[in-house]
Write a protein that holds these residues in place. Structure first.
Motif: not given
Length: 360
Positions: A49, A55, A58, A60, A67, A69-70
């Protein structure tokens, strides 16, 4: 430049299985942090991760406050060293190290200069023209680190990189890795099931079990002051005696066991009636000595391990299927006072033992 890594209530599920459960942790910039735990506890999932190969379901992941994410693995300020190292066998050592730089379009002269710097850093200055297959296991390990450092990551992720090496080489590489981390200042996140690796190399350790982060602390805190029965059992050798809390007062607890009443520290504020286990390290026990706690037993055998001797004892009150009581003493060049078959009285101080909630 190194960056901090923050896990904020991170959870990872695979269908009905929760691999990582609500983990929150901040790893400081320039820190050597190890996740320690048995296979299947979720530590490699956390690494994936952080690296971007997964990903979280839940929560971050933040690197340098951003962040992630993505953001894919190739866009993150991380580099990952796999367990099998994944070096290219048909390339020279120099080409292996320069590969990531070439992909990023770094000019050839700059690539050569960076390769030379990294070979000096890992103490293999003349290895550039060699093929990977000509190197020893420890040398290949160092080349994998050099290749990862070539792209100047802020965070270096290492997934059990020493597991394929023999014991002597693993011990040597522990010191090398720690020294490399100090010289580069890069944040290291290290995954291992080997307690020796985690205890000797890390600034801090996170002990995991079944997806849960059980305890975070430096090596001495993890070893001397475990907070859960799992940590006390998993990290290092220990003796354990199950019972029920009879008295609890002033930071200590006395539990009734088949061996009688035993007393230890009570960091979890257990109360009378609570099921509990008392843990005591083998090196904190003494044969024939004095202490707050006494256990009557019999020596069954002993193992000589060079620097120390382990005596294995059985206590009839625990029953024939019980784990042996282990007493560890340093080898000082003379025969120990205990002999197989002889009765033995084992003593230990209350402050050297810890009473924790019984593990489900």
């Amino acid at each position: 430049m190194s960056q901090a890594v923050e896990l904020d209530s991170v959870t990872m599920r695979f269908g009905p299985v929760t691999a990582v459960r609500d983990v929150s942790l901040t790893i400081g910039a320039g820190e050597f942090f190890s996740f320690l735990g048995p296979s299947g506890c979720g530590k490699t999932t956390i690494l994936r991760m952080v690296s971007g190969f997964m990903e979280p379901t839940s929560g971050a992941v933040r690197i340098g406050g951003r962040d992630m994410r993505g953001i894919g693995p190739n866009k993150r300020p991380t580099a990952l060293i796999f367990q099998n190292l994944a070096l290219f066998p048909l390339m020279t050592v120099a080409d292996n190290i320069a590969f990531g730089l070439e992909v990023r379009g770094v000019p050839a002269a700059d690539r050569r200069r960076r390769v030379e710097q990294l070979l000096e850093l890992v103490a293999l200055p003349d290895a550039g023209p060699k093929k990977v297959t000509e190197l020893s296991g420890g040398q290949r390990q160092r080349i994998a680190i050099a290749r990862a450092l070539a792209v100047e990551p802020a965070v270096l992720l290492l997934d059990e990189p020493l597991s394929a090496l023999d014991l002597k080489l693993r011990q040597h590489m522990r010191a090398e890795l720690r020294e490399l981390q100090k010289r580069t200042g890069v944040t290291f996140i290290y995954i291992t099931h080997d307690q020796g690796e985690a205890l000797t190399m890390s600034d801090r350790i996170g002990v995991m079990s079944k997806g849960v982060l059980e305890q975070v602390g430096d090596a001495q805190a993890i070893y001397d002051r475990p907070e859960t029965s799992f940590v006390a059992s998993f990290v290092g050798e220990t003796n354990r005696f199950a019972g029920t809390v009879a008295l609890a007062d002033s930071g200590t607890a006395a539990i009734d066991t088949p061996l009688g009443r035993l007393t230890g520290r009570n960091p979890r504020a257990l109360k009378p009636g609570d099921p509990a286990t008392l843990f005591i390290r083998p090196e904190r026990l003494s044969l024939g000595g004095a202490g707050d706690n006494m256990v009557e037993a019999r020596v069954t055998h002993r193992d000589f391990e060079g620097a120390f001797i382990n005596a294995f004892l059985e206590a009839p009150a625990l029953g024939p299927a019980a784990r042996p009581i282990i007493v560890q003493t340093p080898h000082l060049g003379q025969e120990p006072a205990f002999t197989p078959g002889a009765p033995a009285r084992v003593a230990f101080r209350a402050e050297d033992a810890v009473v924790l909630p019984a593990q489900a």
